[in-house]
Design a protein around this motif. Structure first.
Motif, PDB file in Angstrom:
ATOM      1  N   SER A  90      63.216  37.473  40.505  1.00 35.17           N
ATOM      2  CA  SER A  90      64.451  37.590  40.535  1.00 35.17           C
ATOM      3  C   SER A  90      65.113  36.295  41.421  1.00 35.17           C
ATOM      4  N   ASP A  91      66.284  36.154  41.371  1.00 28.05           N
ATOM      5  CA  ASP A  91      67.048  34.907  42.147  1.00 28.05           C
ATOM      6  C   ASP A  91      67.899  35.532  42.934  1.00 28.05           C
ATOM      7  N   ASP A 129      60.006  35.779  43.815  1.00 23.32           N
ATOM      8  CA  ASP A 129      61.503  35.688  43.830  1.00 23.32           C
ATOM      9  C   ASP A 129      61.873  34.302  44.365  1.00 23.32           C
ATOM     10  N   ARG A 130      63.234  33.811  43.772  1.00 20.80           N
ATOM     11  CA  ARG A 130      63.588  32.320  44.397  1.00 20.80           C
ATOM     12  C   ARG A 130      64.539  33.106  45.250  1.00 20.80           C
ATOM     13  N   ILE A 146      68.706  27.436  45.227  1.00 22.54           N
ATOM     14  CA  ILE A 146      67.867  28.328  44.881  1.00 22.54           C
ATOM     15  C   ILE A 146      66.459  27.542  44.823  1.00 22.54           C
ATOM     16  N   THR A 148      61.665  28.103  45.150  1.00 24.57           N
ATOM     17  CA  THR A 148      60.688  29.038  45.242  1.00 24.57           C
ATOM     18  C   THR A 148      59.975  28.569  46.479  1.00 24.57           C
ATOM     19  N   PHE A 183      73.911  29.716  41.415  1.00 18.84           N
ATOM     20  CA  PHE A 183      72.943  30.062  40.395  1.00 18.84           C
ATOM     21  C   PHE A 183      73.002  29.454  38.998  1.00 18.84           C
ATOM     22  N   THR A 189      66.820  35.129  34.430  1.00 21.07           N
ATOM     23  CA  THR A 189      66.420  35.906  35.494  1.00 21.07           C
ATOM     24  C   THR A 189      67.345  36.909  36.331  1.00 21.07           C
ATOM     25  N   LYS A 191      69.539  38.452  38.761  1.00 18.74           N
ATOM     26  CA  LYS A 191      70.421  37.804  39.960  1.00 18.74           C
ATOM     27  C   LYS A 191      71.236  38.854  41.055  1.00 18.74           C
ATOM     28  N   TYR A 298      60.368  33.121  34.420  1.00 17.78           N
ATOM     29  CA  TYR A 298      61.055  31.568  34.468  1.00 17.78           C
ATOM     30  C   TYR A 298      60.013  30.843  34.733  1.00 17.78           C
ATOM     31  N   SER A 300      58.155  27.471  36.342  1.00 12.85           N
ATOM     32  CA  SER A 300      57.964  26.956  37.802  1.00 12.85           C
ATOM     33  C   SER A 300      57.104  25.918  37.886  1.00 12.85           C
TER      34      SER A 300
END
Length: 346
Positions: A90-91, A129-130, A146, A148, A183, A189, A191, A298, A300
């Motif tokens: 999740s963000d 999660d970010r 945002i 990681t 965001f 994702t 949020k 997502y 990365s």
């Protein structure tokens, strides 16, 4: 990308200022001892082989060698291969109040430090999660986009204080809007925002901002910092408390938690409201709600292979120590007698 395999060894660099202070103290003591024997020219004739500058040069070599040793022991590593990976998470964006009222001491040691400690613990428990951080007082600013990179998040978190935003106030609505801009609303994702504030003297329509966020698929959870009874807001000078804020009548200002406002924002944002205490930051309950959200995948990018670079620093340390060892504390009388700029009469 640079990282340290044993970053805790970097604390050894703290010893460098201590070494410098000790060196200056010893140097001053030696100068006083020599001065008691006479002026510098006289002392130079008594002990002509003693150099007054070479000990300083040797000390500089020692300091650089020590710093290289500490960095080498921390094992710096450089990323050499970046790979794309699919991650599920999740963000999250933390909206952190940094107004002066956050210095009130009804949470130990104060509201802001209590919140920062809780956020740091939350970051330690994040997986894929970010996270991002938005700070606000009278205005809102993105402290961390945002990411990681949880280590970077903790570094940015450490630098947050009440002086970081020049305008005082509590612009919660502006912080929520800033979070929405931060965001990536295009990605799929889940949020959520975590608003951490005492809610005092909020200046804009935070409830409407929370409703706008909810309509865009962003959940807002609220953690109330402080107590309904409140606490005085201290004034700091050079890092030390020197009194408390006073109102126009000369009475001590007491900052109180505005729970009604926090509950309204949480309801409008389809989230939960929790009041923090010294025993419970409220973040575990909020994160339990976040974990219930649908996790989406997502893309990365991350460095997968890292190469050690400690050998270069250890080699530098070794070379400098050898050079320092062979620098004598005595003058070379033959060389000191040479004057390249001496003009000889024919």
């Amino acid at each position: 990308m640079l990282r340290f395999a044993h970053i805790e060894f970097l604390w050894g660099l703290v010893l460098i200022p201590l070494f410098m202070i000790l060196y200056l103290v010893v140097r001053r003591w030696k100068r006083k001892a020599l001065k008691s024997l006479g002026d510098r020219e006289t002392v130079g004739k008594i002990i002509p082989e003693v150099s007054f500058s070479r000990p300083g040069i040797k000390f500089v070599f020692f300091l650089i060698a020590f710093a290289a040793l500490v960095i080498g022991l921390s094992d710096p590593q450089i990323g050499t291969k970046m790979e794309e990976a699919k991650k599920t998470g999740s963000d999250l964006i933390v909206l952190l109040d940094v107004s002066n009222s956050m210095l009130a001491g009804d949470l130990a040691p104060n509201r802001l430090e209590n919140a920062k400690r809780a956020i740091s613990q939350m970051i330690d428990n994040l997986h894929n999660d970010r996270i991002g951080i938005v700070i606000f007082a009278g205005e809102a600013y993105v402290q961390l986009p945002i990411t990681t990179d949880h280590s970077a998040a903790k570094l940015f978190l450490d630098n947050i204080n009440t002086n970081i935003v020049p305008t005082q106030g509590t612009a919660i609505g502006a912080a929520i809007d800033m979070g929405l801009k931060t965001f990536d609303l295009v990605s799929g994702t889940s949020k959520a925002m975590i608003l951490m504030t005492d809610g005092e003297n909020h200046e804009d329509d935070a409830v409407q901002a929370a409703e706008r966020a909810r309509k865009k698929g962003v959940t807002i959870h609220v953690i109330g910092l402080g107590s309904p009874e409140g606490a005085p807001v201290p004034i700091y000078k050079n890092g030390s408390p020197v009194g408390f804020h006073l109102d126009e009548a000369g009475k001590t200002v007491v900052s109180k938690l505005n729970e009604d406002m926090g509950k309204e924002i949480a309801a409008a944002g389809n989230g939960v409201y929790v009041r923090a205490s010294n025993a419970n930051s409220g973040l575990p309950l909020v994160m339990a709600q976040v974990d219930k959200m649908q996790k989406n995948t997502y893309d990365s990018k991350a460095f997968k292979n890292y190469e050690d670079r400690f050998q270069f620093f250890l080699a530098l340390c070794f070379v400098l120590l050898i050079v320092e060892f062979f620098i004598s504390g005595r003058k070379n009388l033959k060389l000191s007698g040479v004057n390249l700029f001496e003009v000889r009469k024919p």
